[in-house]
Design an enzyme around this catalytic site. Sequence first.
Site, PDB file in Angstrom:
ATOM      1  N   ARG A  39       0.820  -1.218   0.000  1.00  0.00           N
ATOM      2  CA  ARG A  39       0.000   0.000   0.000  1.00  0.00           C
ATOM      3  C   ARG A  39       0.853   1.266   0.000  1.00  0.00           C
ATOM      4  NH1 ARG A  39      -5.470  -0.954   1.880  1.00  0.00           N
ATOM      5  NH2 ARG A  39      -5.623   1.270   2.198  1.00  0.00           N
ATOM      6  N   TRP A  86       2.857   6.433   2.135  1.00  0.00           N
ATOM      7  CA  TRP A  86       2.962   6.875   0.741  1.00  0.00           C
ATOM      8  C   TRP A  86       2.759   8.378   0.814  1.00  0.00           C
ATOM      9  CZ3 TRP A  86       0.292   9.412  -3.094  1.00  0.00           C
ATOM     10  CH2 TRP A  86       0.693   9.171  -4.412  1.00  0.00           C
ATOM     11  N   ASN A 105      -3.976   7.623   7.655  1.00  0.00           N
ATOM     12  CA  ASN A 105      -4.060   7.386   6.213  1.00  0.00           C
ATOM     13  C   ASN A 105      -5.110   8.344   5.688  1.00  0.00           C
ATOM     14  OD1 ASN A 105      -4.179   6.381   3.646  1.00  0.00           O
ATOM     15  ND2 ASN A 105      -5.154   4.441   4.191  1.00  0.00           N
ATOM     16  N   GLY A 106      -4.777   9.118   4.642  1.00  0.00           N
ATOM     17  CA  GLY A 106      -5.745  10.065   4.088  1.00  0.00           C
ATOM     18  C   GLY A 106      -5.151  11.454   3.966  1.00  0.00           C
ATOM     19  N   GLU A 166      -3.631  -0.984 -21.845  1.00  0.00           N
ATOM     20  CA  GLU A 166      -3.272  -1.713 -20.630  1.00  0.00           C
ATOM     21  C   GLU A 166      -1.845  -2.272 -20.727  1.00  0.00           C
ATOM     22  OE1 GLU A 166      -4.262  -1.837 -17.758  1.00  0.00           O
ATOM     23  OE2 GLU A 166      -3.529  -3.690 -16.890  1.00  0.00           O
ATOM     24  N   LYS A 208       1.139  -1.297 -18.132  1.00  0.00           N
ATOM     25  CA  LYS A 208       1.887  -2.291 -17.351  1.00  0.00           C
ATOM     26  C   LYS A 208       3.390  -2.039 -17.487  1.00  0.00           C
ATOM     27  CE  LYS A 208      -0.389  -3.479 -15.172  1.00  0.00           C
ATOM     28  NZ  LYS A 208      -1.770  -3.165 -15.081  1.00  0.00           N
ATOM     29  N   GLU A 262       4.424   1.200 -15.632  1.00  0.00           N
ATOM     30  CA  GLU A 262       4.317   1.093 -14.173  1.00  0.00           C
ATOM     31  C   GLU A 262       5.512   0.395 -13.545  1.00  0.00           C
ATOM     32  OE1 GLU A 262      -0.268   0.616 -12.759  1.00  0.00           O
ATOM     33  OE2 GLU A 262       0.503  -0.989 -13.967  1.00  0.00           O
ATOM     34  N   HIS A 297      -1.795   9.430 -37.438  1.00  0.00           N
ATOM     35  CA  HIS A 297      -2.046  10.827 -37.073  1.00  0.00           C
ATOM     36  C   HIS A 297      -1.063  11.315 -36.013  1.00  0.00           C
ATOM     37  CE1 HIS A 297      -5.682  10.736 -39.458  1.00  0.00           C
ATOM     38  NE2 HIS A 297      -5.986   9.588 -38.878  1.00  0.00           N
ATOM     39  N   LYS A 353      -0.997   0.874  -4.455  1.00  0.00           N
ATOM     40  CA  LYS A 353      -1.985  -0.106  -4.915  1.00  0.00           C
ATOM     41  C   LYS A 353      -3.380   0.481  -4.895  1.00  0.00           C
ATOM     42  CE  LYS A 353      -3.517  -4.086  -6.112  1.00  0.00           C
ATOM     43  NZ  LYS A 353      -3.352  -4.334  -7.559  1.00  0.00           N
TER      44      LYS A 353
HETATM   45  C1  G6P Z   1      -3.856   2.570  -8.664  1.00  0.00           C
HETATM   46  C2  G6P Z   1      -3.302   1.176  -8.902  1.00  0.00           C
HETATM   47  C3  G6P Z   1      -3.811   0.635 -10.236  1.00  0.00           C
HETATM   48  C4  G6P Z   1      -5.330   0.662 -10.260  1.00  0.00           C
HETATM   49  C5  G6P Z   1      -5.869   2.061  -9.952  1.00  0.00           C
HETATM   50  C6  G6P Z   1      -7.362   2.021  -9.723  1.00  0.00           C
HETATM   51  O1  G6P Z   1      -3.317   3.443  -9.589  1.00  0.00           O
HETATM   52  O2  G6P Z   1      -1.898   1.204  -8.893  1.00  0.00           O
HETATM   53  O3  G6P Z   1      -3.359  -0.685 -10.417  1.00  0.00           O
HETATM   54  O4  G6P Z   1      -5.778   0.265 -11.520  1.00  0.00           O
HETATM   55  O5  G6P Z   1      -5.279   2.570  -8.759  1.00  0.00           O
HETATM   56  O6  G6P Z   1      -7.609   1.276  -8.566  1.00  0.00           O
HETATM   57  P1  G6P Z   1      -8.932   0.495  -8.262  1.00  0.00           P
HETATM   58  O7  G6P Z   1      -8.678  -0.160  -6.948  1.00  0.00           O
HETATM   59  O8  G6P Z   1     -10.007   1.535  -8.182  1.00  0.00           O
HETATM   60  O9  G6P Z   1      -9.171  -0.468  -9.357  1.00  0.00           O
END
Ligand code: G6P
Length: 619
Positions: free
Chosen positions: A27, A75, A101-102, A492, A496, A499, A515, A614
Amino acid sequence: MCGIVGYIGEQQAYPILIKGLHRLEYRGYDSAGVSLISDGGDLNVYKSKGKVSALEEECKNQDLSGTIGIAHTRWATHGEPNQVNAHPHYSESKSLALVHNGIIENYKSLRTQLEGYGMTFCSETDTEVLVQLIEYMMKDHNCDLFTGVQIALNYVVGAYAIAILEKEHPDQLVCARKGSPLVIGVSKRENGSTEYFLGSDATPIIEYTNQVVYLQDGEIAIMDRSGRLDIVDLKNSPQTPKLATLQLNLDQIEKGGFPHFMLKEIWEQPNALRTCIRGRVNPANKDVVLSGVLDHKDRFLNCRRIIICACGTSWHSALIGKYFIEEACQIPVEVEYASEFRYRNPVIFSDDVVIAVSQSGETADTLAAIELAKEKGAFLYGICNVIGSSIPRATDSGTYLHVGPEIGVASTKAFTGQVITLCILGLAIAKVRQTLSDEMYHMLVDELYKIPDKMQWTLENNKDIDKFAERFTYCKNFLYLGRGYNYPVALEGALKLKEISYIHAEGYPAAEMKHGPIALVDAEMPVVVIAPKRGMYEKIVSNIQEIKSRGGKIISVVTEGDTTVRGMSDYCFTIPDTRDCFVPMLAVIPLQLLSYYVAVTKGCNVDQPRNLAKSVTVE
Ligand code: G6P
């Protein structure tokens, strides 16, 4: 984002807290800290920049005694990741320690006010403001911690999950939440005593108990060693704790022999999707049953439009869902970035269905988007993985993915789980609205049922990706192209790679390449093309020719038996044949593996990529 762990009971707290932090490290991982009330009555705080292992190093030779404690993995939002800004934070008198957290949105004005009362601050964080505010309120109102927290939180604007220790009261732990998740684990020991565990999610709790209370927004809880668990809301009305049983086991949150969670989760996909469709897709009569739709038939029958809100990878699966639902149900579907939708005053009709797609069920923007839709009277449907999370609780109906916990920060099995769930949802709505012929409906259900086996085949037949991934390690850019259902797969695949390997990559609809992006193509540029022998095959062959004539390297995803694109490609991945609409669930697998092996070869931390979280529980 940040992760919180807490414990109060008869066991030594430190080992439980550290293990919990390791479980929650996915997290947040830029700094970590722990606070314990020692057996001697001291309120100790230890913290360090970096990962949980750095904190363990920091804790060596310290007093780690104590049967009550809180811990945090951060984070960063306010203030750079360093030891000072790491949590827990002390109050000025060092009588309180708090993890959070928040985001406290009005922290600047609160801080100015508190500074006006003579309070001083050590860090740049919004969190320190919170702990100081609580201490101030306790003194000002001459009240205990539980009441002080309640009073203080009435002045706070923003999102939080917090846990607080008080030096003078080593027998009690206080926590609260609004907008950020917090789970309380309840365990009765053999000697009759009760112990409590706290977690931002259930992963640090599951090895001790499967009995939990999900704290609700605006609730404050106090736990003590006598077994007391009292909950009040911000207006001091008592709330009854609702005990739930976790549907999670330890194996699901361990690597099970794989070097990384991401690789484990990629390989889990066939079984994860089998679990996802179980009870919903019946192969014998080629039918789908989705209670989330059946229980609200009229809303789907009479709906004017569907809007899907999501972020990140979930937004990509939503796009595939749009294509499928429009085709199968003949309803207009819009896909929105939740973060844009929530702030742009969108037109929402009361006969719209608004679907939130979210693995975590906690993404702040997605949650806010559906709250906005709720105000306008739309019917809310959630597609989430984490059971009991905020989005399922905020929606009128929904479907869980049931793909098991996803720990790797880069989403894999949740993506394919979301795609198959959106396809099942589309089929269930089509059945209600009678927009597909019986023949087409049964054929789609039949083919959908075969997808997990075809995923297994795809995994088994693309094992050598690791052998050539190293050739791309030093590339600076990648282009991913697809058409129709495979355009979101291109997005996607590119996400990946970005990321986890930090290589710049762009996903594009193949025909749009002319284009703009074609200007980037040269011999240095690998171009990944999703080219199944279906739909717009001939057109994508032309796109490949255009790239080749400019010297680009072609990496293709082709259907088993294809020779044309294979012959034009420098590297080729094979998938079994399936209907156009289901190709994404197969085509994405080699792209997941490609990004995984490129990142591993580059020496990147695949499960905890830099700067990413995450679950993005702050906006
Ligand atoms: C973060 C994660 C992604 C995820 C996104 C949306 O950026 O790293 O892997 O797709 O959040 O998260 P969710 O839990 O709403 O699918």
